[in-house]
Design an enzyme around this catalytic site. Structure first.
Site, mmCIF file in Angstrom:
data_model
loop_
_atom_site.group_PDB
_atom_site.id
_atom_site.type_symbol
_atom_site.label_atom_id
_atom_site.label_comp_id
_atom_site.label_asym_id
_atom_site.label_seq_id
_atom_site.Cartn_x
_atom_site.Cartn_y
_atom_site.Cartn_z
ATOM 1 N N ARG A 6 -23.388 30.762 14.384
ATOM 2 C CA ARG A 6 -21.957 30.819 14.696
ATOM 3 C C ARG A 6 -21.609 29.774 15.755
ATOM 4 O O ARG A 6 -22.350 29.567 16.710
ATOM 5 C CB ARG A 6 -21.607 32.224 15.198
ATOM 6 C CG ARG A 6 -20.142 32.427 15.479
ATOM 7 C CD ARG A 6 -19.781 33.896 15.540
ATOM 8 N NE ARG A 6 -20.320 34.568 16.715
ATOM 9 C CZ ARG A 6 -20.152 35.883 16.949
ATOM 10 N NH1 ARG A 6 -19.503 36.632 16.073
ATOM 11 N NH2 ARG A 6 -20.650 36.435 18.033
ATOM 12 N N ASP A 18 -14.906 43.904 24.485
ATOM 13 C CA ASP A 18 -16.030 42.989 24.295
ATOM 14 C C ASP A 18 -15.861 42.134 23.047
ATOM 15 O O ASP A 18 -16.686 41.256 22.787
ATOM 16 C CB ASP A 18 -17.357 43.765 24.235
ATOM 17 C CG ASP A 18 -17.347 44.860 23.184
ATOM 18 O OD1 ASP A 18 -16.581 45.820 23.370
ATOM 19 O OD2 ASP A 18 -18.100 44.770 22.205
ATOM 20 N N ARG A 24 -16.058 36.724 26.938
ATOM 21 C CA ARG A 24 -15.097 37.731 26.512
ATOM 22 C C ARG A 24 -14.463 38.416 27.716
ATOM 23 O O ARG A 24 -14.925 38.269 28.847
ATOM 24 C CB ARG A 24 -15.817 38.791 25.665
ATOM 25 C CG ARG A 24 -16.725 38.198 24.587
ATOM 26 C CD ARG A 24 -17.992 39.048 24.427
ATOM 27 N NE ARG A 24 -18.951 38.393 23.524
ATOM 28 C CZ ARG A 24 -19.039 38.645 22.216
ATOM 29 N NH1 ARG A 24 -18.263 39.555 21.675
ATOM 30 N NH2 ARG A 24 -19.908 38.005 21.476
ATOM 31 N N GLY A 37 -23.709 43.433 26.121
ATOM 32 C CA GLY A 37 -24.435 42.162 26.020
ATOM 33 C C GLY A 37 -24.823 41.818 24.603
ATOM 34 O O GLY A 37 -24.649 42.597 23.659
ATOM 35 N N GLY A 59 -26.866 41.922 21.936
ATOM 36 C CA GLY A 59 -28.009 42.711 21.501
ATOM 37 C C GLY A 59 -28.690 42.166 20.266
ATOM 38 O O GLY A 59 -29.820 42.560 19.951
ATOM 39 N N ARG A 60 -28.029 41.270 19.559
ATOM 40 C CA ARG A 60 -28.642 40.666 18.359
ATOM 41 C C ARG A 60 -28.215 39.211 18.189
ATOM 42 O O ARG A 60 -28.189 38.691 17.085
ATOM 43 C CB ARG A 60 -28.299 41.484 17.118
ATOM 44 C CG ARG A 60 -26.800 41.603 16.836
ATOM 45 C CD ARG A 60 -26.569 42.244 15.486
ATOM 46 N NE ARG A 60 -25.151 42.319 15.169
ATOM 47 C CZ ARG A 60 -24.667 42.416 13.945
ATOM 48 N NH1 ARG A 60 -25.489 42.420 12.909
ATOM 49 N NH2 ARG A 60 -23.375 42.507 13.727
ATOM 50 N N ASP A 119 -16.136 38.194 15.999
ATOM 51 C CA ASP A 119 -16.770 39.440 15.551
ATOM 52 C C ASP A 119 -16.054 40.077 14.363
ATOM 53 O O ASP A 119 -15.269 41.015 14.518
ATOM 54 C CB ASP A 119 -16.911 40.429 16.718
ATOM 55 C CG ASP A 119 -17.960 39.965 17.720
ATOM 56 O OD1 ASP A 119 -18.851 39.194 17.319
ATOM 57 O OD2 ASP A 119 -17.891 40.363 18.890
#
Length: 497
Positions: free
Chosen positions: A173, A257, A180, A87, A89-90, A267
């Site tokens: 972003r 992910d 995903r 998930g 997380g940030r 990412d």
């Protein structure tokens, strides 16, 4: 605000697909960068353009009423090992913006503090990874490769502890969505447990229907919408990986992910662009076995898509054996699709308008020359246009084995002649295909070093501007395009989480 349209369809789905969460207030946000052309595309009100209101929005300190912050839930295979819950997380999804072309995109804060999925993390991002992702994601966009984008970057005014204390930062972003392969793995894993108790797949169908309607509505009219959906995702990923390969890009952490359903690159952690060409090239420090090397990326993408296919089996057919047969055939088509896209792209890079069966050997021969002569990937292709009319100029200057070069160049020039195109047009086409400038590892490292130690963003801004027009190179930017010296070479890249 009249033209600025927002929605929150994923947030409305609620648990287990996402969980509401608020960003953590930061002490002293300051601007790093703002992408005004992207803001125009989003029709973002000018009250947020490098203003105090914008700082409050992009730092998460004071969100407008149209924002509904939520953390997205997903699982993932990380280096082949399944983790049932990861998930955001940030990161926090603020809203879905409907841009001026009617396209729905996510607006997300990355590095905005802890969420329900942070586990033991701090939810923060150091400045370095924010600068890296801003530059590389925008470079990918300028190169015409599907990618998330950077709308804004701010310094938070506090410090993030990694190996050392580093300035904190937040990236805003933009993506078609942040859904995903791991998103489906999370729901399917929950569904498998739930089905054992209740014999239902309600959550999986709800989520799949939502994603199909959002990203692949053309599949809804197909006889088997879920199989059509799988096939469409496979095709988009085949194109994407071919694009990566054609510019020497190595993602570095192709976990499930980190593979989007939309077919966008996402990412930018330990990613890198190759210097000297080597199919086994790895930069990511954590990829000690070379799982995600340049040459392995199609194989890993296919493996990831097989994991995606597994999640859809209950929807593809009632009988599991039939579902496996249909899904397997779809996944097995990835290799052929990817290879065809790759050959088309590489043919263009060496000046060919159409690729034939014989051209595969010609392309492979040039890559072998780059490898055996330790030639820089981007520079080797960029100088090739100079060799179109004279094999003694251009790329030959980078070769140590001149005889091998001349043997290849003779066959190549004969192939170019068969096209019947004006050679000056061939050269122009090649220069519009092979970038003069890419975000090189050693330059990115200098950008981060100057920004984190001295607060100096001049090199960041110069590189950002140069990368916006990657097929052109101004004299003052020549050093940005040059391969690294032996002392400048970057051996390892790091994730920054």
């Amino acid at each position: 605000m009249n033209d600025f349209k927002v929605d929150n369809s994923l947030a409305r789905l609620g648990k287990p697909f996402s969980e509401a969460s608020m960003p953590t207030v930061v002490p002293a946000p300051q601007w790093i960068a703002f992408n005004s052309s992207l803001a125009q595309q989003l029709q973002l009100p000018e009250q947020y353009w490098q203003t105090d209101a914008g700082l409050n929005l992009f730092s998460g300190n004071n969100l407008p009423e149209w924002a509904t912050p939520a953390a997205h839930a997903y699982a993932g295979h990380q280096f082949g090992h399944f983790v049932p819950q990861l998930g955001d997380g940030r990161a926090l999804l603020l809203a879905e913006v409907i841009d001026r072309d009617g396209k729905r995109v996510d607006m997300q804060l990355k590095g905005a503090g802890t969420t329900p999925f942070s586990r033991r993390g701090d939810g923060r991002s150091p400045l370095g990874p924010v600068l890296r992702e801003y530059l590389i994601s925008e470079a990918m966009h300028a190169l015409g490769i599907p990618s998330t984008r950077a709308l804004a970057a701010v310094i938070t005014g506090d410090w993030v502890q990694r190996d050392t204390a580093e300035p904190g930062a937040i990236l805003t972003r933009i993506a078609s969505s942040h859904i995903r392969v791991g998103s489906f793995q999370y729901i399917a894993h929950r569904g498998a447990n739930h089905q054992a108790q209740n014999g239902e797949q309600t959550e999986l169908k709800t989520f799949a229907d939502y994603v199909i309607k959002r990203h692949y509505p053309e599949c809804l009219s197909q006889a088997n919408p879920y199989l059509a959906f799988l096939t469409a995702v496979i095709d988009n990923q085949a194109k994407l990986i071919a694009n990566w390969m054609s510019i020497g890009f190595i993602h570095g952490v192709m976990n499930t992910d980190n593979m989007t359903i939309s077919g966008e690159t996402i990412d930018y952690g330990p990613c890198a662009f190759m210097d000297s060409f080597n199919p086994a090239q790895v930069y990511s420090y954590i990829d000690s076995q070379g799982r995600y090397a340049w040459g392995n990326q199609p194989k890993i993408a296919s493996w990831n898509l097989a994991r995606f296919a597994e999640t859809l089996l209950p929807l593809i057919a009632e009988q599991r054996e039939q579902a496996i047969e249909l899904a397997s055939a779809a996944v097995q088509s990835f290799g052929q699709r990817n290879e065809a896209y790759f050959l088309q792209l590489m043919a263009k890079k060496i000046g060919l308008q159409q690729v034939t069966a014989d051209d595969e050997g010609l392309i492979a021969g040039f890559l072998q020359l780059l490898h055996s002569n330790t030639v820089d990937f981007s520079q080797g292709f960029r100088l090739l246009s100079q060799s179109v009319t004279d094999s003694n100029s251009g790329t030959i200057t980078l070769m140590t084995d001149k005889a091998a070069w001349q043997h290849w160049a003779s066959a190549w020039q004969q192939r170019l002649a068969v096209q019947g195109l004006d050679l000056s047009q061939v050269q122009a086409n090649m220069d519009a295909t092979n970038p003069a400038i890419i975000p090189r590892n050693h330059i990115i490292a200098k950008v981060i070093q100057q920004a984190t130690t001295d607060g100096d963003l001049r090199l960041f801004n110069q590189l950002k501007q140069a990368l916006a027009t990657p097929f052109e190179l101004k004299p003052d930017d020549a050093f940005l395009a040059a391969p690294p010296s032996d002392k400048e070479q970057i051996k390892n890249t790091f994730c920054g989480t």
